[in-house]
Design a protein around this motif. Structure first.
Motif, PDB file in Angstrom:
ATOM      1  N   ASP A 308      -5.647  -2.204  12.355  1.00 55.82           N
ATOM      2  CA  ASP A 308      -5.401  -2.615  10.971  1.00 55.82           C
ATOM      3  C   ASP A 308      -5.502  -1.377  10.064  1.00 55.82           C
ATOM      4  OD1 ASP A 308      -5.174  -3.722   8.497  1.00 55.82           O
ATOM      5  OD2 ASP A 308      -6.724  -5.250   8.786  1.00 55.82           O
ATOM      6  N   VAL A 309      -4.350  -0.804   9.738  1.00 54.00           N
ATOM      7  CA  VAL A 309      -4.349   0.458   8.982  1.00 54.00           C
ATOM      8  C   VAL A 309      -4.702   0.260   7.519  1.00 54.00           C
ATOM      9  CG1 VAL A 309      -2.707   1.557  10.554  1.00 54.00           C
ATOM     10  CG2 VAL A 309      -1.850   0.314   8.555  1.00 54.00           C
ATOM     11  N   SER A 310      -4.750  -0.992   7.047  1.00 55.63           N
ATOM     12  CA  SER A 310      -5.129  -1.201   5.649  1.00 55.63           C
ATOM     13  C   SER A 310      -6.552  -0.717   5.382  1.00 55.63           C
ATOM     14  CB  SER A 310      -4.999  -2.685   5.277  1.00 55.63           C
ATOM     15  OG  SER A 310      -5.935  -3.473   5.994  1.00 55.63           O
ATOM     16  N   HIS A 311      -7.379  -0.652   6.446  1.00 54.16           N
ATOM     17  CA  HIS A 311      -8.739  -0.147   6.287  1.00 54.16           C
ATOM     18  C   HIS A 311      -8.750   1.312   5.817  1.00 54.16           C
ATOM     19  CE1 HIS A 311     -10.817  -3.646   7.771  1.00 54.16           C
ATOM     20  NE2 HIS A 311     -10.124  -3.653   8.893  1.00 54.16           N
ATOM     21  N   LEU A 312      -7.691   2.030   6.131  1.00 53.09           N
ATOM     22  CA  LEU A 312      -7.656   3.446   5.776  1.00 53.09           C
ATOM     23  C   LEU A 312      -7.536   3.664   4.274  1.00 53.09           C
ATOM     24  CD1 LEU A 312      -5.339   4.833   8.609  1.00 53.09           C
ATOM     25  CD2 LEU A 312      -7.832   4.742   8.536  1.00 53.09           C
ATOM     26  N   LEU A 313      -7.213   2.597   3.549  1.00 54.56           N
ATOM     27  CA  LEU A 313      -7.098   2.719   2.100  1.00 54.56           C
ATOM     28  C   LEU A 313      -8.466   2.880   1.437  1.00 54.56           C
ATOM     29  CD1 LEU A 313      -4.434  -0.072   1.485  1.00 54.56           C
ATOM     30  CD2 LEU A 313      -4.065   2.396   1.317  1.00 54.56           C
ATOM     31  N   SER A 314      -9.522   2.403   2.112  1.00 56.53           N
ATOM     32  CA  SER A 314     -10.833   2.402   1.459  1.00 56.53           C
ATOM     33  C   SER A 314     -11.985   2.837   2.350  1.00 56.53           C
ATOM     34  CB  SER A 314     -11.140   0.990   0.926  1.00 56.53           C
ATOM     35  OG  SER A 314     -11.081   0.030   1.979  1.00 56.53           O
ATOM     36  N   THR A 355       5.868   7.835  -3.965  1.00 57.43           N
ATOM     37  CA  THR A 355       6.232   8.377  -2.661  1.00 57.43           C
ATOM     38  C   THR A 355       5.154   9.300  -2.111  1.00 57.43           C
ATOM     39  OG1 THR A 355       8.591   8.227  -3.140  1.00 57.43           O
ATOM     40  CG2 THR A 355       7.931   9.781  -1.441  1.00 57.43           C
ATOM     41  N   GLN A 356       4.576  10.111  -2.970  1.00 56.11           N
ATOM     42  CA  GLN A 356       3.550  11.055  -2.537  1.00 56.11           C
ATOM     43  C   GLN A 356       2.366  10.313  -1.908  1.00 56.11           C
ATOM     44  OE1 GLN A 356       4.049  14.376  -2.991  1.00 56.11           O
ATOM     45  NE2 GLN A 356       2.138  15.083  -2.076  1.00 56.11           N
ATOM     46  N   THR A 357       1.958   9.222  -2.525  1.00 55.69           N
ATOM     47  CA  THR A 357       0.838   8.442  -1.999  1.00 55.69           C
ATOM     48  C   THR A 357       1.196   7.808  -0.667  1.00 55.69           C
ATOM     49  OG1 THR A 357       0.143   7.955  -4.271  1.00 55.69           O
ATOM     50  CG2 THR A 357      -0.801   6.594  -2.536  1.00 55.69           C
ATOM     51  N   ARG A 358       2.418   7.327  -0.555  1.00 58.52           N
ATOM     52  CA  ARG A 358       2.852   6.718   0.712  1.00 58.52           C
ATOM     53  C   ARG A 358       2.836   7.744   1.834  1.00 58.52           C
ATOM     54  NH1 ARG A 358       7.209   6.272   3.998  1.00 58.52           N
ATOM     55  NH2 ARG A 358       7.688   4.236   4.927  1.00 58.52           N
ATOM     56  N   LEU A 359       3.366   8.936   1.573  1.00 68.07           N
ATOM     57  CA  LEU A 359       3.397   9.966   2.609  1.00 68.07           C
ATOM     58  C   LEU A 359       1.975  10.398   2.989  1.00 68.07           C
ATOM     59  CD1 LEU A 359       6.383  12.135   1.334  1.00 68.07           C
ATOM     60  CD2 LEU A 359       6.342  10.733   3.400  1.00 68.07           C
ATOM     61  N   ALA A 360       1.098  10.507   1.998  1.00 71.37           N
ATOM     62  CA  ALA A 360      -0.287  10.894   2.275  1.00 71.37           C
ATOM     63  C   ALA A 360      -0.973   9.832   3.135  1.00 71.37           C
ATOM     64  CB  ALA A 360      -1.044  11.093   0.964  1.00 71.37           C
ATOM     65  N   PHE A 361      -0.682   8.569   2.862  1.00 75.95           N
ATOM     66  CA  PHE A 361      -1.257   7.496   3.684  1.00 75.95           C
ATOM     67  C   PHE A 361      -0.725   7.580   5.107  1.00 75.95           C
ATOM     68  CE2 PHE A 361      -1.067   3.148   5.410  1.00 75.95           C
ATOM     69  CZ  PHE A 361      -2.421   2.830   5.375  1.00 75.95           C
ATOM     70  N   GLY A 362       0.555   7.913   5.255  1.00 76.81           N
ATOM     71  CA  GLY A 362       1.120   8.084   6.590  1.00 76.81           C
ATOM     72  C   GLY A 362       0.402   9.160   7.380  1.00 76.81           C
ATOM     73  N   VAL A 363      -0.028  10.230   6.690  1.00 77.01           N
ATOM     74  CA  VAL A 363      -0.795  11.286   7.354  1.00 77.01           C
ATOM     75  C   VAL A 363      -2.134  10.748   7.842  1.00 77.01           C
ATOM     76  CG1 VAL A 363      -1.971  13.497   7.001  1.00 77.01           C
ATOM     77  CG2 VAL A 363       0.338  13.139   6.081  1.00 77.01           C
ATOM     78  N   GLU A 364      -2.777   9.908   7.033  1.00 76.32           N
ATOM     79  CA  GLU A 364      -4.057   9.312   7.431  1.00 76.32           C
ATOM     80  C   GLU A 364      -3.893   8.431   8.660  1.00 76.32           C
ATOM     81  OE1 GLU A 364      -7.051   9.864   6.319  1.00 76.32           O
ATOM     82  OE2 GLU A 364      -6.452  11.228   4.730  1.00 76.32           O
ATOM     83  N   VAL A 365      -2.835   7.631   8.680  1.00 79.32           N
ATOM     84  CA  VAL A 365      -2.567   6.782   9.844  1.00 79.32           C
ATOM     85  C   VAL A 365      -2.347   7.644  11.075  1.00 79.32           C
ATOM     86  CG1 VAL A 365      -0.962   5.107  10.859  1.00 79.32           C
ATOM     87  CG2 VAL A 365      -1.638   4.893   8.454  1.00 79.32           C
ATOM     88  N   SER A 366      -1.546   8.686  10.915  1.00 82.56           N
ATOM     89  CA  SER A 366      -1.263   9.568  12.045  1.00 82.56           C
ATOM     90  C   SER A 366      -2.531  10.235  12.558  1.00 82.56           C
ATOM     91  CB  SER A 366      -0.244  10.630  11.644  1.00 82.56           C
ATOM     92  OG  SER A 366      -0.068  11.559  12.691  1.00 82.56           O
ATOM     93  N   ASN A 367      -3.380  10.690  11.643  1.00 78.60           N
ATOM     94  CA  ASN A 367      -4.615  11.348  12.072  1.00 78.60           C
ATOM     95  C   ASN A 367      -5.472  10.418  12.926  1.00 78.60           C
ATOM     96  OD1 ASN A 367      -3.946  13.702  10.744  1.00 78.60           O
ATOM     97  ND2 ASN A 367      -5.143  13.242   8.914  1.00 78.60           N
ATOM     98  N   LEU A 368      -5.537   9.154  12.532  1.00 79.74           N
ATOM     99  CA  LEU A 368      -6.293   8.188  13.325  1.00 79.74           C
ATOM    100  C   LEU A 368      -5.665   7.999  14.692  1.00 79.74           C
ATOM    101  CD1 LEU A 368      -8.426   5.989  13.749  1.00 79.74           C
ATOM    102  CD2 LEU A 368      -6.872   4.384  12.584  1.00 79.74           C
ATOM    103  N   LEU A 369      -4.348   7.805  14.738  1.00 80.41           N
ATOM    104  CA  LEU A 369      -3.671   7.580  16.015  1.00 80.41           C
ATOM    105  C   LEU A 369      -3.801   8.788  16.940  1.00 80.41           C
ATOM    106  CD1 LEU A 369      -0.391   5.749  14.881  1.00 80.41           C
ATOM    107  CD2 LEU A 369      -2.484   4.741  15.807  1.00 80.41           C
ATOM    108  N   MET A 370      -3.717   9.984  16.376  1.00 79.32           N
ATOM    109  CA  MET A 370      -3.813  11.183  17.217  1.00 79.32           C
ATOM    110  C   MET A 370      -5.238  11.369  17.745  1.00 79.32           C
ATOM    111  SD  MET A 370      -0.786  11.925  17.456  1.00 79.32           S
ATOM    112  CE  MET A 370      -0.314  10.243  16.965  1.00 79.32           C
ATOM    113  N   ALA A 371      -6.243  10.986  16.944  1.00 78.36           N
ATOM    114  CA  ALA A 371      -7.623  11.022  17.435  1.00 78.36           C
ATOM    115  C   ALA A 371      -7.793  10.036  18.586  1.00 78.36           C
ATOM    116  CB  ALA A 371      -8.592  10.711  16.295  1.00 78.36           C
TER     117      ALA A 371
END
Length: 460
Positions: A308-314, A355-371
């Motif tokens: 659930d990537v929505s957790h990454l928002l907070s 758009t900037q916020t969306r792309l930054a969130f995508g980086v957070e999701v990716s960081n979690l998946l790569m970990a």
């Protein structure tokens, strides 16, 4: 299909004039129609020299710029080009073609990337829009780009891809698309059009007359159309014309003109390590991916793990680490039971203020998946990565590769690479790079089945 040197010889072009095809790929899926070449995950001068001196006529630099905001995409592209100039000088290679490979549904940083390439590596006589990708049902007729959906030829501006929150657009007619994306710097009437009749009768004379980096939209309904265009391009390039391409994958098939891949798609199970189950990672959230995921999860030999990537928002860093540990504990339990874990991001579409916020969130999701990737069982038999940006990050961050050798395709438009023997965690691991918007509803399940055959036979 003739190999590149045979093709050039047939055209009366000496083999020594065969150009090196250098592809700046904004995610790793542009290699989905070729094989046996290098994918470079870094672009320092020494790594670029590896690609330039490799025996394959083509190599890819995985820039991942589609995941970046415009200014960062421009900066990365500029750095690649500047390092490439040094690498070309060191290797003394003067005969090359540059391709800015991007999405066949017209999403990406155009004209930012082609403008930077032209400034750093030009001047060019023309830059061509060749978005056709036949394996994905994308073709261009009368300068209109289409996507075949359920047997219906649908102009791409009518598809979900045109509504992309970062790279949306309003036109399928390529001259109008160019005018829209360049904000009128190139007007629609200034775009040269190579229609099907032109391509099929030969465009060499027109190619020789192009100057001033004019924009050209190229029709192609079949691979044979693209083959004919590529032949004329190679012939004109041999006479000194300098061209730049903004392209999807099918042009690369024609330019590289490789023989069939060494191991057929339905025999790729032989690459699976020790017959072990694998892991499937699904990051893409386009409708096609969700349909494919739904179909895959019906297979009793897999088990899904939703993140659930929505957790990454907070969530705090500690909470994110606990989420990672929880996912990996589920992976270990499923893998120990002999099943293949399917790790997938939650499917709901989140909204962002810009758009900037969306792309930054995508980086957070990716960081979690790569970990999560870095914590997978080290003896997994294979890894399937679903989504272009996800796949790029798997190679460059999750697996920390400098380069990878492309084995070929396991399905049309779906590539397989293998990690090197000296990889510290996952040596000789086959990794499937599965674009988000490729294949029918059964495609992900089919790719899994083709690899699972090895595990199934081993267990028997």
């Amino acid at each position: 299909m003739m190999i590149a040197t045979d093709l050039l010889n047939a055209l009366g072009i000496p083999m020594t004039d065969s150009p090196k095809i250098i592809v700046l790929d904004d995610d790793p899926t542009g290699s989905q129609t070729v094989h046996s070449c290098l994918l470079l995950c870094r672009w320092d001068v020494d790594t670029l020299c590896l690609g330039l001196t490799d025996e394959s006529p083509i190599f890819f630099v995985l820039t991942n710029t589609r995941a970046l905001p415009p200014d960062e995409a421009a900066a990365v592209t500029r750095e690649v080009c500047q390092n490439l100039k040094q690498a070309l000088a060191q290797t003394q290679i003067t005969d090359f073609l540059i391709v800015s490979r991007s999405d066949s549904t017209l999403r990406g940083h155009y004209p930012i990337e082609t403008d930077v390439i032209a400034a750093e590596l030009g001047p060019f006589d023309a830059h061509f829009l060749t978005p056709a990708f036949f394996e994905g049902g994308r073709f261009t007729r009368d300068s209109i780009h289409y996507l075949k959906i359920a047997g219906v030829d649908t102009p791409v501006h009518e598809t979900e891809f045109a509504r992309d929150s970062v790279f949306g657009y309003h036109h399928s007619y390529l001259p109008d698309y160019v005018a829209e994306k360049t904000q009128g710097k190139i007007l629609a009437h200034q775009v040269e059009r190579f229609l099907l009749a032109d391509v099929r009768s030969g465009t060499y004379d027109r190619l020789m007359g192009l100057t001033g980096n004019v924009c050209v939209a190229v029709d192609a309904e079949t691979q044979a159309d693209m083959d004919r265009f590529a032949q004329d391009v190679l012939r004109a390039a041999a006479q000194g014309k300098r061209f730049l391409f903004r392209s999807a994958a099918s042009l690369l098939t024609s330019l590289a003109a490789l023989p069939p891949q060494p191991v057929p798609a339905n025999e790729m199970a032989q690459y699976v390590r020790q017959g072990n189950p694998g892991v499937i990672l699904v990051g893409s959230h386009v409708q096609k991916t969700t349909a494919q995921l739904t179909q895959l999860l019906q297979n009793p030999t897999v088990a899904g793990i939703e993140v659930d990537v929505s957790h990454l928002l907070s969530d705090t860093l500690d909470q994110r680490e606990r989420l990672r540990e929880s996912v990996l504990a589920e992976v270990q339990a499923i893998y120990a039971s002999g099943k293949t874990p399917v790790i997938y991001t939650s499917r709901q579409e989140l909204t962002f203020p810009d758009t900037q916020t969306r792309l930054a969130f995508g980086v957070e999701v990716s960081n979690l998946l790569m970990a999560i990737v870095q914590g997978l069982p080290t003896d997994i038999g294979f890894l399937i990565s679903k989504g272009g940006i996800t796949s790029n990050d798997v190679l460059s961050k999750g697996l920390a590769l400098k380069s990878a050798r492309l084995l070929g395709q396991i399905l049309p438009g779906v590539s397989v690479v293998r990690t090197p023997l000296d990889h510290p965690l996952f040596p000789t691991l086959p990794v499937v790079l599965f674009p988000g918007n490729v294949g029918d509803n059964d495609a992900l399940a089919t790719a899994y089945h083709r690899l699972r055959v090895a595990a199934h036979n081993e267990q028997e």
